[in-house]
Design a protein around this motif. Structure first.
Motif, short mmCIF file in Angstrom:
data_model
loop_
_atom_site.label_atom_id
_atom_site.label_comp_id
_atom_site.label_asym_id
_atom_site.label_seq_id
_atom_site.Cartn_x
_atom_site.Cartn_y
_atom_site.Cartn_z
N ASP A 175 0.84 -1.19 0.00
CA ASP A 175 0.00 0.00 0.00
C ASP A 175 0.88 1.25 0.00
O ASP A 175 1.76 1.40 0.85
CB ASP A 175 -0.89 -0.01 1.24
CG ASP A 175 -1.82 1.20 1.30
OD1 ASP A 175 -2.03 1.84 0.25
OD2 ASP A 175 -2.32 1.50 2.40
N SER A 177 -0.48 4.41 0.02
CA SER A 177 -1.29 5.56 0.44
C SER A 177 -0.62 6.36 1.55
O SER A 177 -0.85 7.56 1.68
CB SER A 177 -2.68 5.10 0.88
OG SER A 177 -2.59 4.22 2.00
N GLN A 178 0.20 5.71 2.37
CA GLN A 178 0.87 6.39 3.48
C GLN A 178 2.34 6.68 3.19
O GLN A 178 3.09 7.08 4.08
CB GLN A 178 0.76 5.55 4.76
CG GLN A 178 -0.66 5.22 5.19
CD GLN A 178 -1.48 6.46 5.46
OE1 GLN A 178 -1.00 7.41 6.11
NE2 GLN A 178 -2.72 6.48 4.98
N GLN A 180 5.68 8.40 2.28
CA GLN A 180 6.22 9.76 2.40
C GLN A 180 7.58 9.82 1.71
O GLN A 180 8.40 8.93 1.84
CB GLN A 180 6.39 10.15 3.88
CG GLN A 180 5.12 10.10 4.70
CD GLN A 180 4.15 11.19 4.32
OE1 GLN A 180 4.55 12.29 3.93
NE2 GLN A 180 2.86 10.91 4.43
#
Length: 324
Positions: A175, A177-178, A180
């Motif tokens: 994933d 989505s997080q 950075q």
């Protein structure tokens, strides 16, 4: 001499020669003092990540009408890019395979170390790989950690064909989505959209066959037990053309993951396009450096001193002539 000093003390009757001499001496003194002003300037550091997984051995690229592998084309592109980078730019060459990215060295100045950087590029080889897998999206996390270990921040230019092996499914899709740290990363797609078989090479780089379709089969049962247990490409060699796995640049996938990390995607079939994408990247950081004015004041002193050999009348005539 006494008359000249008298004119200076009185502040009157200073002719042009005297005045220009005084001013030029003043500027020479400033040049000797060598004052400076602080100026901010951009620092460009890059890590060029190179996919050295076995799909990069696929021969579907060309240079000067000669068919070459994706790996060789990537090396050719890197050589061209290095010759275009301005002095002061710092560069590291990284290698990706499996889930990891390893840097050959922390970023070094491109002009002072040009031969060493070129040699590193020349020696990029699929046989340096430490894993048979190719997990691009998962490598982003390890790459971000690697950059944080550098003494200075670096921008990323990531070369890959987008080939995930084994193929992605619900159990092995990382994933993003997080995630950075991917802002302005340039993802460079290498390979053709038509597709070609992946050659299977031995330790001496000799062709012994082609990877079979079975080598890329999904393994959901294993994935449910442990993602770490997902097998690498197996040793199957395709017996005929119908059994060969056809690899191609997965541009749709690369565009998708690039969007997810707020990066910049560009196809690698044009050096100009890659350089243009790199110009869109923000500098790695900014620094303040002193800009010394010694040569500026020395030049002014030389120009003004030279004017002593021209009369005011000659200067006026020259200016009028230039205006006409």
């Amino acid at each position: 001499m006494k008359a000249w000093l008298k004119n200076i003390k009185s502040g009157s009757n200073l002719d042009f020669n005297t005045l220009s001499l005084i001013v030029s001496i003043g500027f020479m003194l400033l040049a000797i003092i060598n004052p400076s002003i602080p100026l901010k300037h951009n620092i460009y550091n890059y890590i060029f990540v190179t996919d050295i997984s076995q799909s990069m051995n696929t021969i579907d690229m060309s240079v000067m009408n000669k068919s070459i592998s994706r790996l060789e084309y990537m090396k050719h592109s890197l050589h061209e890019i290095m010759s275009e980078l301005p002095c002061g730019t710092k560069v590291s060459i990284g290698m990706f395979v499996g889930v990891s990215v390893a840097a050959s060295y922390t970023p070094i100045e491109v002009c002072e170390n040009f031969d060493a950087i070129e040699d590193t590029i020349d020696h990029l080889d699929w046989r340096s790989g430490w894993s048979g897998n190719s997990r691009i999206r998962e490598s982003f996390f390890n790459l971000a950690r690697l950059i944080r270990s550098f003494p200075e921040n670096s921008q990323v230019v990531y070369f890959t064909d987008g080939e995930e092996a084994p193929k992605l499914h619900a159990f092995n899709t990382k994933d993003l989505s997080q995630f950075q740290g991917g802002n302005d990363w340039v993802i460079v797609g290498i390979g053709s959209l038509k597709g070609a078989p992946i050659p299977k090479l031995d330790g001496k780089n000799q062709l012994i066959g082609y990877w079979a379709n079975d080598s890329f089969a999904l393994q959901p049962g294993i994935a449910q037990i442990s993602e770490a247990n997902i097998g690498t490409r197996d040793d199957n060699v395709a017996g005929g053309e119908s059994d060969r796995y056809m690899s191609k640049l997965d541009e749709a996938y690369l565009k998708d993951i690039t969007k997810q990390i707020n990066g910049i995607y560009v196809r690698g079939d044009s050096i100009l396009n890659i350089l243009s994408a790199m110009k869109k990247q923000k500098p790695a950081w900014q620094d303040t450096a002193d800009f010394h004015l010694k040569w500026f004041f020395a030049s002014l002193a030389g120009i003004i001193f030279s004017l002593r050999f021209f009369s005011i009348k000659q200067i006026k005539q020259y200016v009028i002539k230039r205006r006409k």
